[in-house]
Design a protein around this motif. Structure first.
Motif, PDB file in Angstrom:
ATOM      1  N   ILE A 189      -4.665   7.276  -1.645  1.00 44.07           N
ATOM      2  CA  ILE A 189      -3.476   6.879  -1.335  1.00 44.07           C
ATOM      3  C   ILE A 189      -2.920   5.661  -2.236  1.00 44.07           C
ATOM      4  CG2 ILE A 189      -1.837   6.066   0.520  1.00 44.07           C
ATOM      5  CD1 ILE A 189      -3.789   7.576   2.456  1.00 44.07           C
ATOM      6  N   LEU A 190      -1.813   5.626  -2.693  1.00 42.46           N
ATOM      7  CA  LEU A 190      -1.121   4.299  -3.334  1.00 42.46           C
ATOM      8  C   LEU A 190      -0.032   3.947  -2.470  1.00 42.46           C
ATOM      9  CD1 LEU A 190      -0.864   2.364  -5.702  1.00 42.46           C
ATOM     10  CD2 LEU A 190       0.809   4.184  -6.567  1.00 42.46           C
ATOM     11  N   ILE A 191      -0.273   2.468  -1.971  1.00 40.55           N
ATOM     12  CA  ILE A 191       0.646   1.930  -1.299  1.00 40.55           C
ATOM     13  C   ILE A 191       1.398   1.110  -2.725  1.00 40.55           C
ATOM     14  CG2 ILE A 191       1.172   0.299   0.166  1.00 40.55           C
ATOM     15  CD1 ILE A 191      -1.578   0.642   1.377  1.00 40.55           C
ATOM     16  N   THR A 192       2.780   1.424  -2.605  1.00 43.22           N
ATOM     17  CA  THR A 192       3.539   1.182  -3.814  1.00 43.22           C
ATOM     18  C   THR A 192       4.615  -0.102  -3.652  1.00 43.22           C
ATOM     19  OG1 THR A 192       5.621   2.482  -2.916  1.00 43.22           O
ATOM     20  CG2 THR A 192       3.904   3.512  -4.431  1.00 43.22           C
ATOM     21  N   CYS A 193       4.392  -0.890  -2.257  1.00 43.31           N
ATOM     22  CA  CYS A 193       5.030  -2.120  -2.169  1.00 43.31           C
ATOM     23  C   CYS A 193       4.043  -3.333  -2.062  1.00 43.31           C
ATOM     24  CB  CYS A 193       5.830  -1.880  -0.792  1.00 43.31           C
ATOM     25  SG  CYS A 193       7.274  -0.972  -1.050  1.00 43.31           S
ATOM     26  N   GLU A 194       4.469  -4.407  -2.178  1.00 38.28           N
ATOM     27  CA  GLU A 194       3.569  -5.707  -2.152  1.00 38.28           C
ATOM     28  C   GLU A 194       2.975  -5.671  -0.651  1.00 38.28           C
ATOM     29  OE1 GLU A 194       4.524  -5.669  -6.328  1.00 38.28           O
ATOM     30  OE2 GLU A 194       5.854  -5.112  -4.659  1.00 38.28           O
ATOM     31  N   ILE A 195       1.995  -6.173  -0.525  1.00 38.94           N
ATOM     32  CA  ILE A 195       1.301  -6.221   0.727  1.00 38.94           C
ATOM     33  C   ILE A 195       1.194  -7.786   1.148  1.00 38.94           C
ATOM     34  CG2 ILE A 195      -0.509  -5.932   2.314  1.00 38.94           C
ATOM     35  CD1 ILE A 195      -1.080  -3.259   0.519  1.00 38.94           C
ATOM     36  N   ILE A 196       1.975  -8.257   1.826  1.00 39.62           N
ATOM     37  CA  ILE A 196       2.177  -9.798   2.029  1.00 39.62           C
ATOM     38  C   ILE A 196       2.244 -10.222   3.408  1.00 39.62           C
ATOM     39  CG2 ILE A 196       3.445 -12.043   1.471  1.00 39.62           C
ATOM     40  CD1 ILE A 196       2.264 -10.721  -1.177  1.00 39.62           C
ATOM     41  N   GLY A 197       1.478 -11.241   3.845  1.00 36.38           N
ATOM     42  CA  GLY A 197       1.422 -11.677   5.226  1.00 36.38           C
ATOM     43  C   GLY A 197      -0.011 -11.293   5.890  1.00 36.38           C
ATOM     44  N   GLU A 221      -0.186 -14.053  -8.023  1.00 33.93           N
ATOM     45  CA  GLU A 221      -1.441 -14.467  -7.658  1.00 33.93           C
ATOM     46  C   GLU A 221      -1.710 -14.803  -6.186  1.00 33.93           C
ATOM     47  OE1 GLU A 221      -2.296 -18.090  -9.929  1.00 33.93           O
ATOM     48  OE2 GLU A 221      -2.209 -16.950 -11.897  1.00 33.93           O
ATOM     49  N   THR A 222      -0.515 -15.269  -5.543  1.00 27.86           N
ATOM     50  CA  THR A 222      -0.620 -15.626  -4.208  1.00 27.86           C
ATOM     51  C   THR A 222      -1.181 -14.418  -3.318  1.00 27.86           C
ATOM     52  OG1 THR A 222       1.086 -17.358  -4.541  1.00 27.86           O
ATOM     53  CG2 THR A 222       0.445 -16.518  -2.082  1.00 27.86           C
ATOM     54  N   GLY A 223      -0.356 -13.324  -3.346  1.00 32.49           N
ATOM     55  CA  GLY A 223      -0.705 -12.016  -2.687  1.00 32.49           C
ATOM     56  C   GLY A 223      -2.094 -11.408  -3.081  1.00 32.49           C
ATOM     57  N   ARG A 237      -5.209   2.508  -3.020  1.00 34.86           N
ATOM     58  CA  ARG A 237      -4.769   1.783  -4.041  1.00 34.86           C
ATOM     59  C   ARG A 237      -3.807   1.013  -3.666  1.00 34.86           C
ATOM     60  NH1 ARG A 237      -5.067   6.125  -9.108  1.00 34.86           N
ATOM     61  NH2 ARG A 237      -7.229   6.585  -8.965  1.00 34.86           N
ATOM     62  N   ILE A 238      -3.684  -0.342  -4.135  1.00 37.47           N
ATOM     63  CA  ILE A 238      -2.486  -1.073  -3.888  1.00 37.47           C
ATOM     64  C   ILE A 238      -1.923  -1.805  -5.106  1.00 37.47           C
ATOM     65  CG2 ILE A 238      -3.514  -1.779  -1.748  1.00 37.47           C
ATOM     66  CD1 ILE A 238      -4.449  -4.573  -2.919  1.00 37.47           C
ATOM     67  N   VAL A 239      -0.693  -2.403  -5.144  1.00 37.08           N
ATOM     68  CA  VAL A 239       0.097  -3.028  -6.245  1.00 37.08           C
ATOM     69  C   VAL A 239      -0.006  -4.645  -5.723  1.00 37.08           C
ATOM     70  CG1 VAL A 239       1.159  -1.027  -6.864  1.00 37.08           C
ATOM     71  CG2 VAL A 239       2.335  -2.645  -5.368  1.00 37.08           C
ATOM     72  N   VAL A 240      -0.051  -5.384  -6.890  1.00 35.36           N
ATOM     73  CA  VAL A 240       0.164  -6.976  -6.670  1.00 35.36           C
ATOM     74  C   VAL A 240       1.146  -7.277  -7.761  1.00 35.36           C
ATOM     75  CG1 VAL A 240      -1.832  -7.218  -5.446  1.00 35.36           C
ATOM     76  CG2 VAL A 240      -1.879  -7.445  -7.951  1.00 35.36           C
ATOM     77  N   GLY A 253      -3.272  13.184  -5.157  1.00 41.51           N
ATOM     78  CA  GLY A 253      -2.978  12.077  -4.262  1.00 41.51           C
ATOM     79  C   GLY A 253      -1.476  11.858  -3.685  1.00 41.51           C
ATOM     80  N   CYS A 254      -1.023  10.609  -3.083  1.00 39.95           N
ATOM     81  CA  CYS A 254       0.294  10.578  -2.615  1.00 39.95           C
ATOM     82  C   CYS A 254       0.592   9.221  -2.740  1.00 39.95           C
ATOM     83  CB  CYS A 254       0.384  11.099  -1.189  1.00 39.95           C
ATOM     84  SG  CYS A 254      -0.658  10.275  -0.122  1.00 39.95           S
ATOM     85  N   CYS A 255       1.744   8.814  -2.511  1.00 33.27           N
ATOM     86  CA  CYS A 255       2.352   7.313  -2.445  1.00 33.27           C
ATOM     87  C   CYS A 255       2.755   7.372  -1.115  1.00 33.27           C
ATOM     88  CB  CYS A 255       3.263   7.024  -3.586  1.00 33.27           C
ATOM     89  SG  CYS A 255       2.787   7.202  -5.105  1.00 33.27           S
ATOM     90  N   VAL A 256       2.770   5.961  -0.606  1.00 30.95           N
ATOM     91  CA  VAL A 256       3.527   5.713   0.541  1.00 30.95           C
ATOM     92  C   VAL A 256       3.935   4.348   0.162  1.00 30.95           C
ATOM     93  CG1 VAL A 256       2.089   6.827   2.452  1.00 30.95           C
ATOM     94  CG2 VAL A 256       1.491   4.571   1.841  1.00 30.95           C
ATOM     95  N   ALA A 257       4.953   3.814   0.971  1.00 29.80           N
ATOM     96  CA  ALA A 257       5.487   2.443   0.481  1.00 29.80           C
ATOM     97  C   ALA A 257       4.985   1.424   1.439  1.00 29.80           C
ATOM     98  CB  ALA A 257       7.205   2.452   1.070  1.00 29.80           C
ATOM     99  N   LYS A 258       4.450   1.788   2.682  1.00 33.42           N
ATOM    100  CA  LYS A 258       4.048   0.537   3.614  1.00 33.42           C
ATOM    101  C   LYS A 258       2.527   0.669   3.999  1.00 33.42           C
ATOM    102  CE  LYS A 258       7.761  -1.806   3.596  1.00 33.42           C
ATOM    103  NZ  LYS A 258       8.601  -2.056   4.470  1.00 33.42           N
ATOM    104  N   VAL A 259       1.813  -0.282   4.495  1.00 30.08           N
ATOM    105  CA  VAL A 259       0.539  -0.366   5.079  1.00 30.08           C
ATOM    106  C   VAL A 259       0.633   0.662   6.416  1.00 30.08           C
ATOM    107  CG1 VAL A 259      -1.360  -1.429   6.319  1.00 30.08           C
ATOM    108  CG2 VAL A 259      -0.099  -2.386   4.113  1.00 30.08           C
ATOM    109  N   SER A 260       1.528   0.493   7.316  1.00 31.65           N
ATOM    110  CA  SER A 260       1.717   1.312   8.459  1.00 31.65           C
ATOM    111  C   SER A 260       1.794   2.826   8.087  1.00 31.65           C
ATOM    112  CB  SER A 260       2.647   0.801   9.238  1.00 31.65           C
ATOM    113  OG  SER A 260       3.936   0.970   8.633  1.00 31.65           O
TER     114      SER A 260
END
Length: 367
Positions: free
Chosen positions: A86-94, A118-120, A112-115, A66-73
């Motif tokens: 794919i693991l997105i290693t930064c929080e996905i907010i907004g 609770e809001t996110g 895969r994502i990280v949180v 697998g691989c990591c990226v920082a952002k959704v884009s």
């Protein structure tokens, strides 16, 4: 029209150009995988460094899982190229970002994502519910292991978040992430190791606490180029996320030493002479970042200073060979990730002959 081609010599390149010594880069890849694969930790390289699909494939061929990226884009580009794990290693907010994530998840279910709050988590869960998908997204709790940038606090705050995630039907908790970024560039190896092991204790102790509360923590992911070898020795760590090792920079070189080679340099041209022992080169802030200090000339006899957006200078002591207008020099970036983000292409060469040309596929993908 200017169009460098495979088979050309480096002399044909206009400057500034980002060049990669394939022998050195391949040596770095071999060194990392030979060092880390025997530990039985999965190696999930972080593509925020290379920003390249071709290099992602090279790392996969070397044994990456697998691989990591920082952002959704970034994930959108990598997923469209055929990568699914794919693991997105930064929080996905907004809302815009969450919407993009859910749209991608509809066709790429192994994302895969990280949180860390609770809001996110709630916002992503709600968007997934409205999208009509029938399965949950895989989630890791992002844990603060000392960096103080993102992440839930260790212990009860992480447990509280895990319990909340268990109430969300479109969230499937699979693991925990902790990034000790504040330790990557510590110059004292023993200090870096000791402090890394302290951070790893925070990480694996929290993972074990969650398991005791009946959470299925399969993945414990961590590590960077400066710490991965230490993280891999810790029982309970399952996955490593090095990125910069493939190219290196002066910041990592000063910390890690000769373990990896500086395989990427910026080819630049002397365009003006300013006195007996000082010249101006055509690489400035638009070519080389300075957040980790100044870039360095590959030939250490020449001292570099920044001279603005388009220019830098090199100076030298008496007795060092003079640089003349038209001469070319190679500059070693001080911080590889943002420097790569300034360029469109890599020119990968072997002994001065261009063998491959790679696009910087996720350049500018910061959303």
């Amino acid at each position: 029209m200017y169009s460098p081609s495979v088979g050309d010599r480096l002399e044909s390149l206009d400057t500034p150009s980002m060049i990669v010594d394939l022998d050195l880069m391949e040596g770095n890849i071999t060194q990392l995988f030979n060092t880390l694969q025997p530990t039985n930790c999965n190696i999930r390289p972080h593509l925020k460094t290379t920003k390249s699909v071709i290099l992602a494939r090279k790392l996969e061929a070397a044994g990456a899982k697998g691989c990591c990226v920082a952002k959704v884009s970034e994930a959108e580009i990598v997923a469209a190229a055929g990568f699914d794990d794919i693991l997105i290693t930064c929080e996905i907010i907004g809302k815009p970002k969450v919407k993009r994530l859910v749209e991608m998840f509809q066709t790429h279910r192994n994302i895969r994502i990280v949180v860390d709050c609770e809001t996110g988590a709630a916002a992503i869960n709600d968007e997934l519910a409205q999208s009509g998908v029938s399965e949950p997204i895989s989630v890791l709790i992002d844990l603060d292991v000392g960096l103080g940038r993102t992440g839930a606090a260790a212990g009860n705050p992480a447990l509280t978040l895990a319990k909340y995630l268990a109430t969300l039907p479109y969230m499937r908790l699979i693991g925990i992430q902790g990034y000790e970024g504040h330790l990557q560039h510590l110059h004292d190896r023993h200090d870096r190791k000791d402090r890394c092991l302290q951070s790893m204790k925070t990480l694996v102790d929290t993972a074990e606490m969650l398991r005791k509360e009946n959470f299925n923590i399969e993945v414990v992911t961590t590590g960077g180029t400066g710490t991965a070898e230490f993280c891999a020795t810790v029982p309970g760590v399952t996955e490593l996320q090095p990125g910069s090792f493939i190219f290196m920079d002066t910041d990592y070189r000063n910390a890690v030493g000769p373990f990896y080679s500086n395989s990427l340099t910026l080819l630049s041209t002397v365009i003006s002479k300013q006195g007996d022992r000082r010249v101006t080169i055509d690489a400035g802030l638009k070519s080389l970042t300075t957040d980790s200090g100044l870039a360095e000339c590959k030939d250490p006899r020449y001292k570099h200073q920044n001279m603005g957006d388009e220019h830098g200078s090199l100076s030298w002591e008496d007795g060092v060979p003079n640089l003349e207008i038209g001469d070319r020099v190679e500059m070693i970036p001080s911080h590889i990730d943002p420097t790569i983000n300034l360029h469109d292409f890599y020119y990968a060469h072997r002994k001065g002959i261009i063998e491959e040309i790679w696009s910087v596929d996720t350049r500018g993908k910061v959303q």
